[in-house]
Design an enzyme around this catalytic site. Structure first.
Site, mmCIF file in Angstrom:
data_model
loop_
_atom_site.group_PDB
_atom_site.id
_atom_site.type_symbol
_atom_site.label_atom_id
_atom_site.label_comp_id
_atom_site.label_asym_id
_atom_site.label_seq_id
_atom_site.Cartn_x
_atom_site.Cartn_y
_atom_site.Cartn_z
ATOM 1 N N HIS A 359 34.392 -19.592 -28.131
ATOM 2 C CA HIS A 359 34.810 -20.515 -29.181
ATOM 3 C C HIS A 359 34.950 -21.947 -28.664
ATOM 4 O O HIS A 359 35.071 -22.890 -29.456
ATOM 5 C CB HIS A 359 36.141 -20.042 -29.775
ATOM 6 C CG HIS A 359 36.339 -20.427 -31.199
ATOM 7 N ND1 HIS A 359 35.470 -21.236 -31.900
ATOM 8 C CD2 HIS A 359 37.327 -20.131 -32.086
ATOM 9 C CE1 HIS A 359 35.897 -21.404 -33.125
ATOM 10 N NE2 HIS A 359 37.028 -20.748 -33.274
ATOM 11 N N ASP A 363 31.372 -22.883 -32.888
ATOM 12 C CA ASP A 363 32.312 -22.836 -34.005
ATOM 13 C C ASP A 363 32.072 -21.597 -34.856
ATOM 14 O O ASP A 363 30.990 -21.005 -34.838
ATOM 15 C CB ASP A 363 32.155 -24.077 -34.882
ATOM 16 C CG ASP A 363 32.557 -25.354 -34.159
ATOM 17 O OD1 ASP A 363 33.432 -25.258 -33.281
ATOM 18 O OD2 ASP A 363 31.992 -26.420 -34.471
#
Length: 388
Positions: A359, A363
């Site tokens: 992450h 995204d």
């Protein structure tokens, strides 16, 4: 003439190996280039072959012991083996605990039927051969003086400490490293496999006849992944210090299960390969993985990984990213399930897929778009041929 058998160099970063299964015993005849022993590194399992024909006169490193690159692990007596023994017979793989029991009772592995996976000889096989475990003195279930009144007989309870192999240690280290150093998240989707199944059914025989390999599901997913990576390049990138390094090539790692653990050989420049070439590469990896012939450099440098837990029946899982990569796709078992289509409930062969990603660089929106692109490609496989 005595000849030393040394641990060969198996990669720039490898300085120590782990002695696996000896395929020959002391006193056995050997033929030049015949595999003698399996060795494990932190990346792969390899075989060391005889450098001369003759006899394995002395084993200096036993199964489970470590040895440095260049260290002598056995001695060979050079000479011509008897003609009747020039071709070595295939031996069963003997597990360390079974080997100790065989040596203790002066038994030969060939005299004991094996029941382990892949024909391995287990300690339990030797125990059965010796007459089995001793039965409990009291089998009636009644309490005897000085014993609990539960009437339970747990039999013989043993523990065995076996050194963790370098391959298993490395797997453990990398999994923990991935969890600690990356911000891992997993997103799921499901794919209707009807289109691929029908396409395979229509062209399976002609494909195999023309190219000599089976048309499997993996080549469709490799092609779909490359298509999606081109659309979402961050998932094909990696973080180096404070930089994001984007890659314009697609080296796809394909997870392969071996008796000693999971390895991930890499298909280099997979974007340049046809379906047949992808299937050929995967088949070759699978075959050589079982024969312990995957080279260490074939396990390095992937940009993205695909893991197919469906071959083991897994319905859903969260795969772990292989550092320094930023994503891994998990495939799962195909199951017929009721789904809604055009206002009707129909039965379709469905597969859950999971994308685990870092992450820090990817995204959630990009992860969802990536899976959607794969879903669209696999559900309409002709689009991959047209590249639209």
């Amino acid at each position: 003439m005595s000849v030393e058998l040394e641990v060969p160099s198996v990669g720039e970063s490898v300085t120590e190996v782990f002695i696996g299964n000896w395929l020959k015993r002391e006193g056995d005849p050997v033929v030049k280039d015949e595999p003698l022993v399996e060795i494990e590194t932190d990346k792969a399992t390899l075989e060391i072959s005889a450098t001369v024909s003759g006899m394995l006169s002395k084993v200096l490193k036993r199964e489970g012991e470590s040895a440095a690159v260049g260290e002598v692990i056995a001695l060979l007596q050079e000479g011509s083996p008897p003609a009747s023994e020039a071709v070595a017979a295939e031996e069963v793989q003997v597990m360390p605990a079974a080997r100790r029991l065989l040596d203790e009772h002066r038994l030969d592995a060939s005299d004991v039927p094996s029941s382990g996976p892949g024909g391995r000889l287990l300690k339990e096989d030797v125990q059965r051969h010796l007459g089995g475990q001793a039965s409990s003195p009291s089998s009636s279930g009644h309490a005897t003086e000085g014993t609990p009144s539960l009437g339970l007989d747990f039999g013989e309870r043993e523990e065995e400490a076996v050194p963790m192999s370098p391959l298993r240690r490395r797997i453990a280290e990398r999994l923990v490293e991935a969890q600690q150093r990356a911000a891992l998240l997993t997103t799921f989707s499901e794919i209707d496999m009807s289109g691929v199944i029908e396409l395979r059914k229509a062209y399976r025989d002609s494909f195999e006849k023309r190219y000599g390999v089976r048309l499997g599901f993996m080549s469709f997913f490799v092609k779909a992944v490359i298509d999606a990576l081109k659309t979402i390049p961050a998932i094909n990138a990696e973080i180096r210090s404070t930089d994001i390094v984007y890659k314009n090539y697609y080296d796809i790692g394909v997870a392969v299960s071996t008796p000693r653990g999971l390895i991930v050989p890499v298909i280099r420049n997979a974007e340049r390969l046809s379906f047949a070439e992808v299937e050929g590469a995967i088949a070759d990896f699978g075959r050589r993985a079982q024969e312990h012939k995957i080279e260490p450099d074939e396990l390095q440098g992937g940009t993205f990984t695909i893991s197919n837990g469906g071959v083991f029946g897994s319905l859903l899982s969260t795969p772990i990213v292989n550092p320094p990569q930023s994503g891994v796709l998990g495939m799962h078992a195909i199951q017929e399930r009721p789904v809604a289509m055009d206002g009707q409930v129909v039965i379709r062969p469905m597969m859950y897929v999971a994308l685990s990603y870092d992450h820090r660089i990817v995204d959630g929106r990009e992860a969802v778009a990536f899976l959607r692109r794969i879903k669209e490609a696999v559900e309409a496989p002709a689009r991959m041929l047209l590249e639209v």
